[in-house]
Design an enzyme around this catalytic site. Structure first.
Site, PDB file in Angstrom:
ATOM      1  N   CYS A   1     -16.884  -8.727   4.835  1.00 50.04           N
ATOM      2  CA  CYS A   1     -16.148  -7.441   4.364  1.00 50.04           C
ATOM      3  C   CYS A   1     -14.957  -7.755   3.637  1.00 50.04           C
ATOM      4  O   CYS A   1     -14.164  -8.804   3.979  1.00 50.04           O
ATOM      5  CB  CYS A   1     -15.777  -6.633   5.758  1.00 50.04           C
ATOM      6  SG  CYS A   1     -17.211  -6.400   6.918  1.00 50.04           S
TER       7      CYS A   1
ATOM      8  N   CYS B   1     -19.231   2.507   7.814  1.00 47.51           N
ATOM      9  CA  CYS B   1     -18.543   1.766   8.881  1.00 47.51           C
ATOM     10  C   CYS B   1     -17.385   2.824   9.124  1.00 47.51           C
ATOM     11  O   CYS B   1     -16.486   2.940   8.210  1.00 47.51           O
ATOM     12  CB  CYS B   1     -18.137   0.530   8.242  1.00 47.51           C
ATOM     13  SG  CYS B   1     -17.147  -0.371   9.714  1.00 47.51           S
TER      14      CYS B   1
ATOM     15  N   CYS C   1       0.231   0.090  10.305  1.00 47.52           N
ATOM     16  CA  CYS C   1      -0.201  -0.742   9.349  1.00 47.52           C
ATOM     17  C   CYS C   1       1.038  -1.733   8.790  1.00 47.52           C
ATOM     18  O   CYS C   1       1.950  -1.194   8.014  1.00 47.52           O
ATOM     19  CB  CYS C   1      -0.858  -0.078   8.338  1.00 47.52           C
ATOM     20  SG  CYS C   1      -1.812  -1.321   7.094  1.00 47.52           S
TER      21      CYS C   1
ATOM     22  N   CYS D   1     -19.656  -5.389   2.614  1.00 51.46           N
ATOM     23  CA  CYS D   1     -18.910  -4.209   3.084  1.00 51.46           C
ATOM     24  C   CYS D   1     -17.303  -4.139   2.212  1.00 51.46           C
ATOM     25  O   CYS D   1     -16.983  -5.424   2.039  1.00 51.46           O
ATOM     26  CB  CYS D   1     -18.537  -4.148   4.504  1.00 51.46           C
ATOM     27  SG  CYS D   1     -17.602  -2.759   5.220  1.00 51.46           S
TER      28      CYS D   1
ATOM     29  N   CYS E   1       0.684   4.831   6.821  1.00 54.03           N
ATOM     30  CA  CYS E   1      -0.014   4.560   8.321  1.00 54.03           C
ATOM     31  C   CYS E   1       0.634   3.702   9.168  1.00 54.03           C
ATOM     32  O   CYS E   1       1.136   2.558   8.901  1.00 54.03           O
ATOM     33  CB  CYS E   1      -1.291   4.154   8.085  1.00 54.03           C
ATOM     34  SG  CYS E   1      -2.575   4.587   6.679  1.00 54.03           S
TER      35      CYS E   1
ATOM     36  N   ARG F   1     -17.966  -2.221  17.210  1.00 55.11           N
ATOM     37  CA  ARG F   1     -17.367  -3.200  16.913  1.00 55.11           C
ATOM     38  C   ARG F   1     -16.217  -3.347  17.857  1.00 55.11           C
ATOM     39  O   ARG F   1     -15.404  -2.560  17.707  1.00 55.11           O
ATOM     40  CB  ARG F   1     -17.130  -3.371  15.503  1.00 55.11           C
ATOM     41  CG  ARG F   1     -16.468  -4.726  15.029  1.00 55.11           C
ATOM     42  CD  ARG F   1     -16.309  -4.924  13.590  1.00 55.11           C
ATOM     43  NE  ARG F   1     -17.381  -4.999  12.903  1.00 55.11           N
ATOM     44  CZ  ARG F   1     -17.840  -4.428  11.791  1.00 55.11           C
ATOM     45  NH1 ARG F   1     -16.695  -3.809  11.118  1.00 55.11           N
ATOM     46  NH2 ARG F   1     -18.967  -4.558  11.111  1.00 55.11           N
TER      47      ARG F   1
ATOM     48  N   CYS G   1       0.962  -1.204  -0.264  1.00 55.22           N
ATOM     49  CA  CYS G   1       0.030   0.136  -0.074  1.00 55.22           C
ATOM     50  C   CYS G   1       1.010   1.198   0.072  1.00 55.22           C
ATOM     51  O   CYS G   1       1.797   1.283   0.842  1.00 55.22           O
ATOM     52  CB  CYS G   1      -0.847  -0.161   1.206  1.00 55.22           C
ATOM     53  SG  CYS G   1      -2.156   1.386   1.159  1.00 55.22           S
TER      54      CYS G   1
END
Length: 347
Positions: free
Chosen positions: A100, A191, A63, A131, A60, A263, A56
């Site tokens: 998801c 979400c 991550c 999702c 972040c 959640r 990616c």
């Protein structure tokens, strides 16, 4: 102050006062709000499959999928539609109601959209809520996903606006809010939540929940993640968050967003059964279910179901599914350990 009302004008001092309430009082209020809006002994079960892993371009700091950091993660291309559908069928057999799909992208490219749309259509045809979390969306792509039948789009705010640049520099807070706006404009459900335990101050946890609650429409699902520290990421050595502070965050989220699913998401491997039970009492009523949350560990599926049994809780049912079918799914999940590599915290 009256609790249990949807508001969009929360102030810092009000949120701080909630966090500083005596612990038992806070949990009592949160449980009362929860029972007013949901069946108190049901938990919505979701699974999350990584449909494209690693590399990616975002930075972040939490991550392992970021291409900026050296982790042991093996990169994978976009998964074939048939394989995604097979994983969705397995998730349904094990009692999931929502499936998801997450891709490690900054944003989905035009060439990927036909495959993404087909995944949505075929998973939806199984009777599962759908999702996706694919990064930033423009208005056109949001409408394309809606037209394909996508129910929810996940796009977390991650932390407060004030702390955000300490965690991410390749995407702005405004970018995240704009994506949520596009999702809403397209008619999909949102979400959106965040991660705690990233070295932030208590005020940043207040700020995160204020941002979520004060959106023009509160997210239908609010994942609260506890940081999973991964070697090779900049946050691998950050101090652990006190578990009582995490439970307080769950409780305050429930009070501020009374009609949203809260959640209990990533970080559950560090939580014993007693802590998870307190989170359920505090208003958490959704979990990711299975051995994996994309690239990080998650409590094993049979352990999850055994805990629900101990607590006298059960998976939430959808209107088009019978209680008998869910009882069969529950018993099957306890008997047969799930070994497929599903799931992750929603990023």
């Amino acid at each position: 102050m009256e609790y249990g009302i949807v508001r969009h004008d929360w102030k810092h001092a009000e949120v701080k006062a909630l966090f500083e309430m005596p612990f038992n009082d806070l949990l009592f209020y949160a449980a009362s709000v929860h029972r007013k809006n949901f069946k108190q002994n049901e938990v919505q079960i979701s699974t999350l499959l990584s449909i494209k892993t690693g590399a990616c371009p975002e930075d972040c700091k939490y991550c392992p999928q970021s291409g900026h950091y050296k982790t042991d993660l093996e990169r994978e291309r976009l998964m074939e539609v048939e394989k995604v559908v097979n994983q969705a069928k397995l998730a349904k057999e094990k009692g999931a109601t929502r499936f998801c799909m997450g891709a490690a992208w900054s944003d989905p490219k035009d060439r990927d959209m036909p495959y993404i749309e087909k995944m949505v259509k075929e998973v939806s045809a199984l009777g599962l809520e759908t999702c996706m979390t694919l990064g930033k969306l423009d208005n056109q792509k949001a409408h394309a996903l809606k037209d394909a039948g996508l129910d929810y789009y996940n796009h977390n705010l991650d932390t407060s606006p004030e702390y955000y640049e300490q965690i991410i520099t390749t995407r702005t807070y405004a970018d995240r809010l704009n994506t949520i706006d596009h999702v809403r404009d397209a008619g999909m459900k949102v979400c959106s939540g965040g991660i705690v335990g990233m070295g932030e101050q208590a005020a940043d946890r207040y700020g995160l929940l204020m941002q979520l609650a004060n959106l023009p429409k509160q997210p239908e699902s609010v994942p609260i993640n506890m940081l999973v520290k991964v070697a090779g990421t900049p946050l691998e050595d950050v101090d652990d968050l006190d578990h009582f502070e995490f439970i307080r965050t769950i409780a305050v989220a429930r009070i501020m967003m009374p009609e949203s699913y809260v959640r209990l998401s990533a970080g559950r491997t560090a939580m014993n059964e007693q802590m998870q039970s307190m989170c359920f009492f505090a208003g958490a009523n959704s979990i990711f279910y299975g051995d994996k949350l994309l690239t990080t560990e998650n409590p094993e599926a049979d352990a999850d179901m055994n805990l629900l049994k101990k607590l006298g809780m059960k998976p939430e049912t959808r209107e088009d599914y019978s209680d008998e079918a869910y009882e069969a799914s529950l018993n099957s999940a306890i008997a047969d350990k799930v070994t497929s590599e599903l799931f992750y915290e929603a990023k």
